[in-house]
Write an enzyme that holds these catalytic residues in place. Structure first.
Site, PDB file in Angstrom:
ATOM      1  N   CYS A 135      14.261  -9.385 -18.729  1.00  0.00           N
ATOM      2  CA  CYS A 135      14.223  -8.840 -20.088  1.00  0.00           C
ATOM      3  C   CYS A 135      15.367  -7.860 -20.293  1.00  0.00           C
ATOM      4  O   CYS A 135      15.290  -6.707 -19.853  1.00  0.00           O
ATOM      5  CB  CYS A 135      12.873  -8.163 -20.332  1.00  0.00           C
ATOM      6  SG  CYS A 135      12.746  -7.412 -21.957  1.00  0.00           S
ATOM      7  N   CYS A 138      14.471  -4.816 -22.487  1.00  0.00           N
ATOM      8  CA  CYS A 138      13.685  -3.791 -21.780  1.00  0.00           C
ATOM      9  C   CYS A 138      14.543  -3.024 -20.780  1.00  0.00           C
ATOM     10  O   CYS A 138      14.431  -1.804 -20.674  1.00  0.00           O
ATOM     11  CB  CYS A 138      12.543  -4.413 -20.980  1.00  0.00           C
ATOM     12  SG  CYS A 138      11.694  -5.770 -21.762  1.00  0.00           S
ATOM     13  N   ASP A 139      15.374  -3.747 -20.029  1.00  0.00           N
ATOM     14  CA  ASP A 139      15.968  -3.138 -18.839  1.00  0.00           C
ATOM     15  C   ASP A 139      17.489  -2.993 -18.878  1.00  0.00           C
ATOM     16  O   ASP A 139      18.060  -2.373 -17.977  1.00  0.00           O
ATOM     17  CB  ASP A 139      15.600  -3.983 -17.593  1.00  0.00           C
ATOM     18  CG  ASP A 139      14.093  -3.987 -17.344  1.00  0.00           C
ATOM     19  OD1 ASP A 139      13.435  -2.998 -17.712  1.00  0.00           O
ATOM     20  OD2 ASP A 139      13.584  -4.976 -16.786  1.00  0.00           O
TER      21      ASP A 139
END
Ligand code: NAP
Length: 312
Positions: A135, A138-139
């Protein structure tokens, strides 16, 4: 005869836990069935900074989902761990059977999620959340100024590679062929982006490191040659994002619900084509799969389930 619940929620990720919270607050008799630890995919995320209001030092996907689960419990939601193996959606009572027993409810919320298809390399699981991610939204920010690698050549891989250039020093797309599957318009953007490089005809064989990922072994599928990509000494770590497709957890529903690319089709009220059956979160066909949208779906599904029961 088994207990008859007002609603069974299948899946304990953010969509299921949010549905549980709303169902519990509505005083519906609610059972949440999850097959593993609570949290779904976010339990794999080491840090979480794009859920509104989440600014706690040390918060991880696992700690956030543990609090979501506790919040559900406060409102009387029963939670059990079981792997559901069959479902019957027809009729007024929905029936599920798992390894641990049989379950019945008047409504069902399917929040079973989707799983990123693993890259398929050695040590992948050990480094998930420690350099290996699925992701970029997200990251990606955790790899600011570092070299990152993306496995895959479809729309997701190339779009996410473009997104990662906001943070990374370089982004190298590792693709098993020498032409991309991604849409031409996306390819053009990637070819024009100076930070993006391509490693053609290559697959990731293994990942290594200490606490964090610092080496990726790649094989050229045409020559069979192996090469090891190492993190720059001053960085000490690399990022590897896997975008080799997703696998929605919809096998149980294939014969009973219309699917769209494998995902469950719903209307904007999370209703499926079967009365009393709702779907929420990553398992349904939608455009943005994030914790915030999963939580929103869960809330809508639970409210709709309550309305459905009131109308019966
Ligand atoms: P995808 O289209 O299935 O592409 C997966 C990519 O990973 C392909 O390039 C494939 O290589 C590669 N791959 C598959 N298994 C692999 C393995 N074991 N090892 C190495 N490489 C492997 O998946 P996606 O990109 O996640 O997209 C999923 C669906 O969503 C698609 O229909 C896509 O069009 C859609 N989507 C659309 C958009 C958009 O329209 N903006 C954005 C994202 C996704 P090969 O090419 O050799 O098969």
């Amino acid at each position: 005869m088994e207990e008859l619940y007002d609603v069974i929620i299948l899946g304990g990720g953010p969509a299921g836990l949010s549905a549980g919270l709303y169902a519990g607050r509505s005083r519906m008799k609610t059972l949440l069935i999850e097959r593993g630890a609570p949290g779904g995919q976010i339990a794999l995320s080491a840090e979480l900074e794009n859920y509104p209001g989440q600014m706690l030092e040390g918060e991880t996907g696992a700690t956030l989902s543990a609090r979501m689960a506790e919040q559900c419990a406060r409102f009387g939601v029963e939670r059990i761990t079981d792997a559901v193996q069959t479902v019957r959606l027809d009729g007024e009572v929905k029936r599920l059977t798992g390894e641990g027993g049989a379950y019945r409810a008047r409504t069902l919320i399917i929040a079973a999620g989707a799983s990123p298809r693993p890259i398929g390399c050695e040590n992948e699981r050990e480094f998930t959340g420690r350099g290996v991610s699925y992701c970029a939204t997200c990251d990606g920010a955790f790899f600011r100024g570092l070299d990152v690698y993306v496995a895959g050549g479809g729309d997701s891989a190339v779009e996410e590679a473009l997104f990662l250039t906001r943070f990374a020093r370089t982004v190298t797309v590792i693709h098993r062929r020498d032409t991309l599957r991604a849409a031409k318009s996306i390819q053009e953007k990637a070819f024009a982006e100076p930070k993006i490089r391509f490693l053609w005809d290559s697959v990731v064989m293994r990942v290594d490191g200490g606490d964090v990922l610092d080496a990726i072994t790649v094989k050229n599928v045409k020559t069979g040659a192996l090469s090891v990509i190492r993190a720059a000494a001053e960085d000490g770590m690399l990022g590897l994002f896997g975008f080799v497709g997703y696998l929605p957890n919809t096998e149980l529903f294939r014969e009973q619900l219309p699917l769209e690319n494998g995902y469950i089709r719903t209307d904007e009220n999370m209703r499926t084509s079967v009365p009393g059956v709702f779907a929420a979160g990553d398992v349904r066909a939608k455009s943005l799969r994030q914790v915030v949208t999963a939580a929103a779906d869960g809330a809508v599904a639970a409210v709709q389930a309550e309305r459905f029961l009131a109308g019966l």
